[in-house]
Structure formats: structure tokens, C-alpha cells
Design an enzyme around this catalytic site. Structure first.
Site, mmCIF file in Angstrom:
data_model
loop_
_atom_site.group_PDB
_atom_site.id
_atom_site.type_symbol
_atom_site.label_atom_id
_atom_site.label_comp_id
_atom_site.label_asym_id
_atom_site.label_seq_id
_atom_site.Cartn_x
_atom_site.Cartn_y
_atom_site.Cartn_z
ATOM 1 N N ARG A 1 14.398 32.673 24.789
ATOM 2 C CA ARG A 1 13.411 31.587 24.823
ATOM 3 C C ARG A 1 13.190 30.956 23.453
ATOM 4 O O ARG A 1 12.522 29.935 23.348
ATOM 5 C CB ARG A 1 12.088 32.115 25.371
ATOM 6 C CG ARG A 1 12.191 32.550 26.824
ATOM 7 C CD ARG A 1 10.857 33.030 27.329
ATOM 8 N NE ARG A 1 9.835 32.025 27.084
ATOM 9 C CZ ARG A 1 9.082 31.468 28.014
ATOM 10 N NH1 ARG A 1 9.227 31.822 29.258
ATOM 11 N NH2 ARG A 1 8.177 30.575 27.696
ATOM 12 N N CYS A 2 13.743 31.569 22.416
ATOM 13 C CA CYS A 2 13.538 31.108 21.039
ATOM 14 C C CYS A 2 14.706 30.234 20.596
ATOM 15 O O CYS A 2 15.860 30.652 20.654
ATOM 16 C CB CYS A 2 13.403 32.320 20.122
ATOM 17 S SG CYS A 2 13.374 31.915 18.373
ATOM 18 N N ARG A 3 14.405 29.040 20.124
ATOM 19 C CA ARG A 3 15.452 28.105 19.690
ATOM 20 C C ARG A 3 16.271 28.673 18.542
ATOM 21 O O ARG A 3 17.497 28.601 18.532
ATOM 22 C CB ARG A 3 14.820 26.768 19.282
ATOM 23 C CG ARG A 3 15.860 25.711 18.867
ATOM 24 C CD ARG A 3 15.222 24.358 18.590
ATOM 25 N NE ARG A 3 14.190 24.402 17.580
ATOM 26 C CZ ARG A 3 14.408 24.273 16.276
ATOM 27 N NH1 ARG A 3 15.625 24.109 15.814
ATOM 28 N NH2 ARG A 3 13.400 24.307 15.425
ATOM 29 N N ASN B 1 16.095 36.699 21.564
ATOM 30 C CA ASN B 1 15.116 36.240 22.544
ATOM 31 C C ASN B 1 15.606 34.890 23.054
ATOM 32 O O ASN B 1 15.556 33.896 22.322
ATOM 33 C CB ASN B 1 13.731 36.097 21.901
ATOM 34 C CG ASN B 1 12.691 35.566 22.862
ATOM 35 O OD1 ASN B 1 12.996 35.133 23.967
ATOM 36 N ND2 ASN B 1 11.445 35.592 22.440
ATOM 37 N N ARG C 1 18.602 31.281 19.826
ATOM 38 C CA ARG C 1 19.743 30.670 20.537
ATOM 39 C C ARG C 1 20.742 30.084 19.541
ATOM 40 O O ARG C 1 21.952 30.193 19.736
ATOM 41 C CB ARG C 1 19.258 29.594 21.512
ATOM 42 C CG ARG C 1 18.515 30.149 22.714
ATOM 43 C CD ARG C 1 18.287 29.098 23.791
ATOM 44 N NE ARG C 1 17.641 27.899 23.327
ATOM 45 C CZ ARG C 1 16.326 27.695 23.298
ATOM 46 N NH1 ARG C 1 15.499 28.641 23.712
ATOM 47 N NH2 ARG C 1 15.823 26.559 22.868
#
Length: 113
Positions: free
Chosen positions: A9-11, A7, A14
Site C-alpha cells: 500500500r506504500c508508494r 508494504n 512499491r
């Protein structure tokens, strides 16, 4: 082949992706909120992780708290909830040769590389 359920948007997701990029190994990125896993794929992921479906749930998500938290659900119902609401699936998940890890913390990913 290595696969990451990601995802953007997820730190943590990433960070997990960065670990894979730095490994130099070939891998496939599955943006699971766009490419929702099939029931068969989700069951395989759970099997590769060696966990019960409830352990793949993000229990702090609003949808879980509002719709499912206080209900008694069997494994099939939990899987159905994840298929209907893929945001409930913990991330990132990395799979290599039928072995999988949840990248929380992201360093868990290094263990299967």
C-alpha cells in the site's frame, strides 16, 4: 539472497520493489504487516541497518503519536512497540548479506545491489 520488507500500500515501498525487479536479481518479498517479524528478526534488521531502534520508527503514524510520542522508551520498549504495531516499522527495508538500507528514498536500494 536479497530480501525486501514490503508494504504494497506504500508508494515508496512499491518503487523499491520495482527497483529490485528491474535489477534482474533474485529476491524474497516479505509483506511484514502480514508476516510480522519475530523479535530476533527485527533485532537483526536493526543491526544490519546499523541504527538505533528509534530510527526505524515511522513517527508520523497515528499510533506513535497517540501511544508513544511523549514517553521515554528504551530500545527494548521501542522494539516491542514495533512488534505490537508493525505499521510503525519504516519501509521498505532491503537486506543483502547482512547489510541493509531503508528505501527512503527508493534509490538507496541501488547502493546495496
Amino acid at each position: 539472497m536479497i530480501k525486501i520488507y514490503h508494504n504494497p500500500r506504500c508508494r515508496k515501498s512499491r518503487e523499491g520493489l520495482q527497483i529490485l525487479e528491474e535489477s534482474g536479481k533474485d529476491f524474497e518479498v516479505v509483506k511484514y504487516l502480514e508476516e510480522i517479524p519475530t523479535e530476533k528478526e527485527l533485532r537483526k534488521i536493526i543491526n544490519c541497518l546499523g541504527i538505533k531502534p528509534i530510527n526505524l520508527i515511522r513517527k508520523n503514524e497515528t499510533i506513535w503519536k497517540e501511544e508513544y510520542k511523549n514517553k521515554v522508551l528504551n530500545d527494548d520498549q521501542i522494539i516491542e512497540a514495533m512488534l505490537e504495531n508493525p505499521k510503525l516499522i519504516e519501509r521498505p527495508i532491503v537486506i543483502k548479506n547482512n547489510v541493509a538500507v531503508i528505501g527512503r528514498p527508493p534509490e538507496n536500494i541501488k547502493g546495496i545491489l
